[in-house]
Design an enzyme around this catalytic site. Structure first.
Site, PDB file in Angstrom:
ATOM      1  N   SER A 121       0.806  -1.184   0.357  1.00 52.61           N
ATOM      2  CA  SER A 121      -0.350  -0.286   0.203  1.00 52.61           C
ATOM      3  C   SER A 121       1.069   0.902  -0.052  1.00 52.61           C
ATOM      4  CB  SER A 121      -1.167   0.216   1.392  1.00 52.61           C
ATOM      5  OG  SER A 121      -1.849  -1.441   1.549  1.00 52.61           O
ATOM      6  N   HIS A 142      -0.403  -2.114  -7.019  1.00 56.33           N
ATOM      7  CA  HIS A 142      -1.615  -2.292  -5.516  1.00 56.33           C
ATOM      8  C   HIS A 142      -3.411  -2.397  -6.568  1.00 56.33           C
ATOM      9  CE1 HIS A 142      -3.167   0.973  -2.340  1.00 56.33           C
ATOM     10  NE2 HIS A 142      -2.885  -0.309  -2.102  1.00 56.33           N
ATOM     11  N   GLU A 154      -3.073   0.477  -8.854  1.00 57.46           N
ATOM     12  CA  GLU A 154      -2.829   1.953  -9.157  1.00 57.46           C
ATOM     13  C   GLU A 154      -1.133   0.602  -9.628  1.00 57.46           C
ATOM     14  OE1 GLU A 154      -2.225   3.592  -5.062  1.00 57.46           O
ATOM     15  OE2 GLU A 154      -2.011   5.072  -6.385  1.00 57.46           O
ATOM     16  N   ASN A 192      -3.765   6.174  -1.770  1.00 57.46           N
ATOM     17  CA  ASN A 192      -3.550   6.443   0.259  1.00 57.46           C
ATOM     18  C   ASN A 192      -2.360   7.171   0.665  1.00 57.46           C
ATOM     19  OD1 ASN A 192      -4.624   3.780   1.082  1.00 57.46           O
ATOM     20  ND2 ASN A 192      -3.137   3.403  -0.098  1.00 57.46           N
TER      21      ASN A 192
HETATM   22  N1  NAD Z   1      -6.025  -4.434   3.426  1.00 59.75           N
HETATM   23  C1  NAD Z   1      -6.685  -3.151   2.488  1.00 59.75           C
HETATM   24  O1  NAD Z   1      -7.284  -2.773   2.937  1.00 59.75           O
HETATM   25  C2  NAD Z   1      -5.131  -3.463   1.635  1.00 59.75           C
HETATM   26  C3  NAD Z   1      -5.654  -3.238   0.197  1.00 59.75           C
HETATM   27  C4  NAD Z   1      -4.602  -3.048  -1.123  1.00 59.75           C
HETATM   28  C5  NAD Z   1      -3.517  -3.313   0.163  1.00 59.75           C
HETATM   29  N2  NAD Z   1      -2.907  -3.453   1.216  1.00 59.75           N
HETATM   30  C6  NAD Z   1      -1.426  -4.193   0.992  1.00 59.75           C
HETATM   31  O2  NAD Z   1      -1.879  -5.597   0.961  1.00 59.75           O
HETATM   32  C7  NAD Z   1      -1.020  -6.413   1.448  1.00 59.75           C
HETATM   33  C8  NAD Z   1      -0.880  -7.510   2.037  1.00 59.75           C
HETATM   34  O3  NAD Z   1      -2.562  -7.424   3.274  1.00 59.75           O
HETATM   35  P1  NAD Z   1      -3.867  -8.031   4.558  1.00 59.75           P
HETATM   36  O4  NAD Z   1      -4.396  -6.767   4.314  1.00 59.75           O
HETATM   37  O5  NAD Z   1      -4.074  -9.232   3.243  1.00 59.75           O
HETATM   38  O6  NAD Z   1      -3.168  -8.594   5.435  1.00 59.75           O
HETATM   39  P2  NAD Z   1      -4.035  -9.938   5.907  1.00 59.75           P
HETATM   40  O7  NAD Z   1      -3.779  -9.516   7.507  1.00 59.75           O
HETATM   41  O8  NAD Z   1      -4.976 -10.268   6.317  1.00 59.75           O
HETATM   42  O9  NAD Z   1      -2.650 -11.195   5.524  1.00 59.75           O
HETATM   43  C9  NAD Z   1      -1.606 -10.975   5.488  1.00 59.75           C
HETATM   44  C10 NAD Z   1      -1.368 -12.482   5.652  1.00 59.75           C
HETATM   45  O10 NAD Z   1       0.367 -12.456   4.720  1.00 59.75           O
HETATM   46  C11 NAD Z   1       0.646 -14.178   6.205  1.00 59.75           C
HETATM   47  N3  NAD Z   1       2.362 -14.289   5.144  1.00 59.75           N
HETATM   48  C12 NAD Z   1       2.391 -12.826   6.242  1.00 59.75           C
HETATM   49  N4  NAD Z   1       4.093 -12.771   6.644  1.00 59.75           N
HETATM   50  C13 NAD Z   1       4.295 -14.083   6.120  1.00 59.75           C
HETATM   51  C14 NAD Z   1       5.922 -14.415   4.631  1.00 59.75           C
HETATM   52  N5  NAD Z   1       6.877 -14.101   4.812  1.00 59.75           N
HETATM   53  N6  NAD Z   1       5.677 -15.823   3.819  1.00 59.75           N
HETATM   54  C15 NAD Z   1       3.913 -16.627   3.554  1.00 59.75           C
HETATM   55  N7  NAD Z   1       2.958 -14.935   4.505  1.00 59.75           N
HETATM   56  C16 NAD Z   1       2.915 -14.478   4.566  1.00 59.75           C
HETATM   57  C17 NAD Z   1       0.184 -13.988   6.449  1.00 59.75           C
HETATM   58  O11 NAD Z   1       0.305 -15.224   7.318  1.00 59.75           O
HETATM   59  C18 NAD Z   1      -1.265 -13.787   6.311  1.00 59.75           C
HETATM   60  O12 NAD Z   1      -2.228 -14.642   6.146  1.00 59.75           O
HETATM   61  C19 NAD Z   1      -0.313  -5.574   2.863  1.00 59.75           C
HETATM   62  O13 NAD Z   1       0.716  -5.369   2.240  1.00 59.75           O
HETATM   63  C20 NAD Z   1      -1.190  -4.062   2.283  1.00 59.75           C
HETATM   64  O14 NAD Z   1      -0.875  -3.188   2.830  1.00 59.75           O
HETATM   65  C21 NAD Z   1      -3.744  -4.362   1.683  1.00 59.75           C
END
Ligand code: NAD
Length: 297
Positions: A121, A142, A154, A192
Protein backbone atom coordinates in the site's frame (compact mmCIF):
# COMPACT_ATOMS: atom_id res chain seq x y z
CA UNK A 1 6.24 -11.41 -22.09
CA UNK A 2 2.56 -10.37 -21.62
CA UNK A 3 0.94 -13.12 -23.60
CA UNK A 4 3.03 -15.79 -21.87
CA UNK A 5 1.52 -15.35 -18.39
CA UNK A 6 -0.25 -18.55 -17.46
CA UNK A 7 0.76 -19.13 -13.85
CA UNK A 8 0.25 -16.45 -11.20
CA UNK A 9 1.95 -16.95 -7.84
CA UNK A 10 0.54 -15.09 -4.84
CA UNK A 11 2.36 -14.87 -1.51
CA UNK A 12 0.11 -14.08 1.45
CA UNK A 13 -3.38 -15.57 1.53
CA UNK A 14 -5.08 -12.92 3.71
CA UNK A 15 -7.86 -10.59 2.64
CA UNK A 16 -5.91 -9.26 -0.36
CA UNK A 17 -3.93 -12.32 -1.48
CA UNK A 18 -6.96 -14.63 -1.54
CA UNK A 19 -8.87 -12.09 -3.65
CA UNK A 20 -5.95 -11.67 -6.07
CA UNK A 21 -5.63 -15.45 -6.47
CA UNK A 22 -9.37 -15.58 -7.19
CA UNK A 23 -8.99 -12.96 -9.93
CA UNK A 24 -6.26 -15.02 -11.59
CA UNK A 25 -8.46 -18.14 -11.46
CA UNK A 26 -11.57 -16.48 -12.88
CA UNK A 27 -9.41 -14.98 -15.65
CA UNK A 28 -8.56 -18.56 -16.70
CA UNK A 29 -5.03 -18.63 -15.27
CA UNK A 30 -3.42 -21.05 -12.82
CA UNK A 31 -2.82 -19.73 -9.29
CA UNK A 32 -0.34 -20.89 -6.68
CA UNK A 33 -1.16 -19.38 -3.29
CA UNK A 34 1.53 -19.44 -0.59
CA UNK A 35 1.13 -18.52 3.06
CA UNK A 36 3.31 -19.29 6.06
CA UNK A 37 0.19 -19.91 8.16
CA UNK A 38 -1.84 -23.08 7.35
CA UNK A 39 -4.95 -21.56 8.96
CA UNK A 40 -4.70 -18.58 6.61
CA UNK A 41 -4.60 -20.97 3.65
CA UNK A 42 -7.70 -22.83 4.93
CA UNK A 43 -9.53 -19.50 5.31
CA UNK A 44 -8.39 -18.45 1.81
CA UNK A 45 -9.69 -21.68 0.24
CA UNK A 46 -13.07 -21.23 1.97
CA UNK A 47 -13.29 -17.60 0.96
CA UNK A 48 -12.38 -18.29 -2.71
CA UNK A 49 -14.83 -21.23 -2.82
CA UNK A 50 -17.65 -19.16 -1.34
CA UNK A 51 -16.98 -16.23 -3.58
CA UNK A 52 -16.83 -18.32 -6.77
CA UNK A 53 -20.03 -20.15 -5.74
CA UNK A 54 -21.74 -16.75 -5.27
CA UNK A 55 -20.57 -15.63 -8.73
CA UNK A 56 -21.99 -18.82 -10.27
CA UNK A 57 -25.31 -18.41 -8.40
CA UNK A 58 -25.59 -14.79 -9.58
CA UNK A 59 -24.88 -15.89 -13.15
CA UNK A 60 -21.68 -13.79 -13.36
CA UNK A 61 -19.55 -16.91 -13.89
CA UNK A 62 -20.46 -20.09 -15.75
CA UNK A 63 -20.66 -23.36 -13.77
CA UNK A 64 -17.97 -24.95 -15.94
CA UNK A 65 -15.53 -22.01 -15.63
CA UNK A 66 -16.23 -21.83 -11.87
CA UNK A 67 -15.50 -25.52 -11.19
CA UNK A 68 -12.51 -25.39 -13.49
CA UNK A 69 -11.23 -22.31 -11.62
CA UNK A 70 -11.10 -24.18 -8.34
CA UNK A 71 -9.16 -27.02 -9.98
CA UNK A 72 -6.53 -24.52 -11.12
CA UNK A 73 -5.82 -23.35 -7.53
CA UNK A 74 -2.88 -24.81 -5.65
CA UNK A 75 -2.26 -23.80 -2.02
CA UNK A 76 1.06 -24.41 -0.34
CA UNK A 77 3.24 -23.46 2.62
CA UNK A 78 6.37 -23.81 0.50
CA UNK A 79 7.79 -20.80 -1.39
CA UNK A 80 9.83 -23.13 -3.62
CA UNK A 81 6.57 -24.17 -5.29
CA UNK A 82 6.59 -20.78 -7.03
CA UNK A 83 9.29 -21.91 -9.46
CA UNK A 84 6.77 -22.29 -12.27
CA UNK A 85 5.11 -18.87 -11.77
CA UNK A 86 5.34 -16.30 -14.58
CA UNK A 87 4.46 -13.49 -12.20
CA UNK A 88 4.52 -13.52 -8.39
CA UNK A 89 2.34 -11.02 -6.54
CA UNK A 90 3.34 -10.46 -2.92
CA UNK A 91 0.52 -9.63 -0.47
CA UNK A 92 2.06 -10.31 2.96
CA UNK A 93 2.20 -8.05 5.99
CA UNK A 94 2.90 -4.33 5.35
CA UNK A 95 6.43 -4.31 6.76
CA UNK A 96 9.44 -3.28 4.71
CA UNK A 97 11.80 -5.56 6.65
CA UNK A 98 9.60 -8.63 6.10
CA UNK A 99 8.85 -7.81 2.45
CA UNK A 100 12.52 -7.13 1.61
CA UNK A 101 13.53 -10.52 3.00
CA UNK A 102 10.77 -12.18 0.97
CA UNK A 103 11.81 -10.42 -2.27
CA UNK A 104 15.37 -11.58 -1.81
CA UNK A 105 14.13 -15.17 -1.34
CA UNK A 106 11.74 -14.95 -4.30
CA UNK A 107 14.57 -13.69 -6.50
CA UNK A 108 16.45 -16.93 -5.86
CA UNK A 109 13.41 -19.18 -6.37
CA UNK A 110 11.59 -17.57 -9.31
CA UNK A 111 12.53 -18.35 -12.90
CA UNK A 112 14.70 -15.73 -14.63
CA UNK A 113 11.86 -14.32 -16.73
CA UNK A 114 9.41 -14.02 -13.80
CA UNK A 115 8.08 -10.63 -12.75
CA UNK A 116 8.02 -9.90 -9.01
CA UNK A 117 5.11 -7.62 -8.06
CA UNK A 118 4.12 -6.20 -4.70
CA UNK A 119 0.62 -5.32 -3.55
CA UNK A 120 2.15 -2.96 -0.98
CA UNK A 121 0.00 0.00 0.00
CA UNK A 122 2.92 2.35 0.52
CA UNK A 123 6.38 0.80 0.68
CA UNK A 124 9.04 1.81 -1.86
CA UNK A 125 9.08 -0.51 -4.89
CA UNK A 126 12.58 0.73 -5.68
CA UNK A 127 13.87 -0.48 -2.30
CA UNK A 128 12.11 -3.87 -2.64
CA UNK A 129 13.63 -4.14 -6.14
CA UNK A 130 17.09 -3.43 -4.70
CA UNK A 131 16.83 -6.64 -2.67
CA UNK A 132 16.77 -8.60 -5.95
CA UNK A 133 19.10 -9.15 -8.89
CA UNK A 134 16.29 -8.16 -11.32
CA UNK A 135 15.17 -4.61 -10.44
CA UNK A 136 13.81 -4.00 -13.95
CA UNK A 137 11.35 -6.89 -13.35
CA UNK A 138 10.01 -5.57 -10.04
CA UNK A 139 6.83 -3.49 -9.97
CA UNK A 140 3.98 -2.42 -7.70
CA UNK A 141 0.56 -3.90 -8.44
CA UNK A 142 -1.69 -2.29 -5.87
CA UNK A 143 -5.16 -3.83 -5.78
CA UNK A 144 -7.95 -2.25 -3.77
CA UNK A 145 -9.94 -4.13 -1.12
CA UNK A 146 -11.72 -6.44 -1.93
CA UNK A 147 -9.76 -7.23 -5.11
CA UNK A 148 -12.55 -9.13 -6.93
CA UNK A 149 -14.96 -6.19 -6.52
CA UNK A 150 -12.91 -3.00 -6.71
CA UNK A 151 -12.27 -1.78 -10.25
CA UNK A 152 -8.87 -0.15 -9.78
CA UNK A 153 -5.28 -1.37 -9.92
CA UNK A 154 -2.63 1.24 -9.21
CA UNK A 155 0.58 0.22 -10.95
CA UNK A 156 3.73 1.62 -9.39
CA UNK A 157 6.91 1.91 -11.40
CA UNK A 158 10.12 1.56 -9.43
CA UNK A 159 13.17 3.55 -10.51
CA UNK A 160 14.33 0.71 -12.79
CA UNK A 161 11.06 -0.99 -13.82
CA UNK A 162 11.24 -1.65 -17.57
CA UNK A 163 8.60 -0.51 -20.08
CA UNK A 164 8.06 -4.16 -21.10
CA UNK A 165 7.32 -5.22 -17.52
CA UNK A 166 4.96 -2.26 -17.06
CA UNK A 167 3.12 -3.25 -20.28
CA UNK A 168 2.86 -6.91 -19.19
CA UNK A 169 1.46 -6.07 -15.78
CA UNK A 170 -0.98 -3.53 -17.24
CA UNK A 171 -2.24 -6.21 -19.67
CA UNK A 172 -2.60 -8.67 -16.78
CA UNK A 173 -4.59 -6.17 -14.67
CA UNK A 174 -6.84 -5.47 -17.66
CA UNK A 175 -7.34 -9.21 -18.14
CA UNK A 176 -8.57 -9.21 -14.52
CA UNK A 177 -11.15 -6.61 -15.64
CA UNK A 178 -9.46 -3.67 -13.89
CA UNK A 179 -8.84 -0.05 -14.82
CA UNK A 180 -5.19 0.87 -14.41
CA UNK A 181 -3.62 4.06 -13.12
CA UNK A 182 0.13 4.58 -13.02
CA UNK A 183 2.05 6.14 -10.13
CA UNK A 184 5.69 6.98 -9.70
CA UNK A 185 7.35 5.46 -6.66
CA UNK A 186 6.79 7.96 -3.84
CA UNK A 187 5.37 7.11 -0.38
CA UNK A 188 1.69 6.15 -0.50
CA UNK A 189 1.60 6.41 -4.32
CA UNK A 190 -1.65 8.13 -5.43
CA UNK A 191 -4.57 6.59 -3.53
CA UNK A 192 -3.10 6.17 -0.04
CA UNK A 193 -1.22 9.48 -0.21
CA UNK A 194 -4.65 11.11 -0.23
CA UNK A 195 -6.84 8.55 1.58
CA UNK A 196 -4.72 7.78 4.66
CA UNK A 197 -4.22 11.37 5.88
CA UNK A 198 -8.03 11.69 5.71
CA UNK A 199 -8.51 8.53 7.80
CA UNK A 200 -5.80 9.68 10.24
CA UNK A 201 -7.55 13.06 10.55
CA UNK A 202 -10.82 11.25 11.34
CA UNK A 203 -8.96 9.52 14.21
CA UNK A 204 -7.70 12.92 15.41
CA UNK A 205 -11.28 14.24 15.32
CA UNK A 206 -12.37 11.28 17.48
CA UNK A 207 -9.29 11.53 19.75
CA UNK A 208 -9.77 15.23 20.45
CA UNK A 209 -13.50 14.82 21.13
CA UNK A 210 -14.74 16.77 18.12
CA UNK A 211 -17.56 14.25 17.62
CA UNK A 212 -18.64 10.65 18.10
CA UNK A 213 -17.43 7.95 15.71
CA UNK A 214 -20.95 7.65 14.33
CA UNK A 215 -21.22 11.38 13.61
CA UNK A 216 -17.78 11.52 12.00
CA UNK A 217 -18.72 8.65 9.67
CA UNK A 218 -22.22 9.93 8.94
CA UNK A 219 -20.78 13.39 8.26
CA UNK A 220 -18.42 12.07 5.61
CA UNK A 221 -20.98 9.65 4.12
CA UNK A 222 -23.86 12.09 3.75
CA UNK A 223 -21.84 15.29 3.61
CA UNK A 224 -19.33 14.24 0.98
CA UNK A 225 -21.05 11.28 -0.64
CA UNK A 226 -18.47 8.70 0.45
CA UNK A 227 -19.93 5.16 0.47
CA UNK A 228 -18.34 4.45 3.88
CA UNK A 229 -17.24 6.75 6.68
CA UNK A 230 -13.46 7.03 7.21
CA UNK A 231 -13.50 5.15 10.56
CA UNK A 232 -15.63 2.35 9.10
CA UNK A 233 -13.26 2.21 6.14
CA UNK A 234 -10.25 2.04 8.50
CA UNK A 235 -11.83 -0.99 10.24
CA UNK A 236 -12.42 -2.56 6.84
CA UNK A 237 -8.83 -1.99 5.67
CA UNK A 238 -7.29 -3.03 9.01
CA UNK A 239 -6.00 -0.52 11.57
CA UNK A 240 -2.54 -2.15 11.50
CA UNK A 241 -2.36 -1.57 7.74
CA UNK A 242 -3.50 2.07 8.17
CA UNK A 243 -0.88 2.68 10.88
CA UNK A 244 1.89 1.13 8.79
CA UNK A 245 0.99 3.36 5.85
CA UNK A 246 0.95 6.51 8.03
CA UNK A 247 4.41 5.59 9.33
CA UNK A 248 5.68 5.21 5.77
CA UNK A 249 4.20 8.61 4.78
CA UNK A 250 5.66 10.23 7.91
CA UNK A 251 9.13 8.75 7.45
CA UNK A 252 9.23 9.07 3.66
CA UNK A 253 7.84 12.59 3.27
CA UNK A 254 9.26 13.94 6.54
CA UNK A 255 6.34 16.23 7.32
CA UNK A 256 4.75 16.24 10.80
CA UNK A 257 1.30 16.47 9.20
CA UNK A 258 1.62 12.73 8.55
CA UNK A 259 2.25 11.71 12.19
CA UNK A 260 -0.04 8.82 13.14
CA UNK A 261 -2.83 9.75 15.56
CA UNK A 262 -2.07 8.38 19.08
CA UNK A 263 -5.54 6.82 19.20
CA UNK A 264 -4.83 4.79 16.05
CA UNK A 265 -1.53 3.65 17.62
CA UNK A 266 -3.29 2.70 20.85
CA UNK A 267 -5.99 0.67 19.08
CA UNK A 268 -3.32 -1.29 17.19
CA UNK A 269 -1.35 -1.84 20.42
CA UNK A 270 -4.55 -3.22 21.97
CA UNK A 271 -5.07 -5.65 19.07
CA UNK A 272 -8.13 -3.73 17.87
CA UNK A 273 -7.25 -4.23 14.22
CA UNK A 274 -10.72 -3.81 12.70
CA UNK A 275 -13.20 -6.22 11.15
CA UNK A 276 -10.64 -9.01 10.72
CA UNK A 277 -10.25 -9.17 14.54
CA UNK A 278 -13.93 -8.54 15.33
CA UNK A 279 -13.11 -5.18 16.94
CA UNK A 280 -11.56 -1.92 15.82
CA UNK A 281 -13.19 1.48 16.08
CA UNK A 282 -16.46 -0.49 16.08
CA UNK A 283 -17.30 -3.93 17.49
CA UNK A 284 -18.48 -6.64 15.13
CA UNK A 285 -20.75 -9.49 16.10
CA UNK A 286 -18.48 -12.44 15.66
CA UNK A 287 -15.81 -14.21 17.64
CA UNK A 288 -12.52 -12.40 17.11
CA UNK A 289 -9.73 -14.38 15.43
CA UNK A 290 -6.73 -15.05 17.60
CA UNK A 291 -4.72 -11.83 17.73
CA UNK A 292 -1.11 -12.00 16.59
CA UNK A 293 1.60 -9.40 17.28
CA UNK A 294 1.90 -7.09 14.26
CA UNK A 295 5.43 -6.51 12.93
CA UNK A 296 6.51 -2.85 13.07
CA UNK A 297 8.26 -0.85 10.35
N1 NAD B 1 -6.28 -4.49 3.61
C1 NAD B 1 -6.40 -3.63 2.63
O1 NAD B 1 -7.41 -2.92 2.49
C2 NAD B 1 -5.29 -3.50 1.61
C3 NAD B 1 -5.55 -2.85 0.40
C4 NAD B 1 -4.52 -2.77 -0.56
C5 NAD B 1 -3.27 -3.32 -0.28
N2 NAD B 1 -3.06 -3.94 0.91
C6 NAD B 1 -1.73 -4.52 1.17
O2 NAD B 1 -1.79 -5.90 0.93
C7 NAD B 1 -0.87 -6.58 1.81
C8 NAD B 1 -1.62 -7.63 2.61
O3 NAD B 1 -2.67 -7.02 3.34
P1 NAD B 1 -3.89 -7.88 3.90
O4 NAD B 1 -4.90 -6.89 4.35
O5 NAD B 1 -4.26 -8.95 2.93
O6 NAD B 1 -3.20 -8.54 5.20
P2 NAD B 1 -3.68 -9.84 6.00
O7 NAD B 1 -3.14 -9.67 7.38
O8 NAD B 1 -5.13 -10.12 5.80
O9 NAD B 1 -2.88 -11.04 5.26
C9 NAD B 1 -1.47 -11.16 5.24
C10 NAD B 1 -1.14 -12.65 5.07
O10 NAD B 1 0.27 -12.77 4.82
C11 NAD B 1 0.74 -13.92 5.52
N3 NAD B 1 2.18 -13.75 5.69
C12 NAD B 1 2.79 -12.84 6.50
N4 NAD B 1 4.13 -12.94 6.35
C13 NAD B 1 4.34 -13.94 5.44
C14 NAD B 1 5.51 -14.51 4.85
N5 NAD B 1 6.73 -14.07 5.16
N6 NAD B 1 5.36 -15.50 3.93
C15 NAD B 1 4.13 -15.95 3.59
N7 NAD B 1 2.98 -15.44 4.13
C16 NAD B 1 3.10 -14.44 5.02
C17 NAD B 1 -0.06 -13.95 6.81
O11 NAD B 1 -0.09 -15.24 7.37
C18 NAD B 1 -1.45 -13.48 6.32
O12 NAD B 1 -2.26 -14.58 5.95
C19 NAD B 1 -0.21 -5.49 2.66
O13 NAD B 1 0.99 -5.10 2.04
C20 NAD B 1 -1.24 -4.36 2.60
O14 NAD B 1 -0.66 -3.09 2.81
C21 NAD B 1 -4.04 -4.07 1.86
Amino acid sequence: MGSTIQVVGVVGGGQMGSGIAQLALTAGLDAILVDSDPDALSRAITSINDSITRLITKGSLSQSLGSDALRRLRCTLNLEDLQSADVIIEAIVESEVVKTKLFSELDKIAKDSAILASNTSSISITRLASATSRPCQVIGMHFMNPPPIMKLVEIVRGADTSDAVFATVKTLAERFGKTVICSQDYPGFIVNRILMPMINEAFFALYTGVATKEDIDTGMKLGTNHPMGPLQLADFIGLDVCLSIMKVLHAGLGDSKYRPCPLLVQYVDAGRLGRKRGIGVYSYNRAPEKAKPSPRL
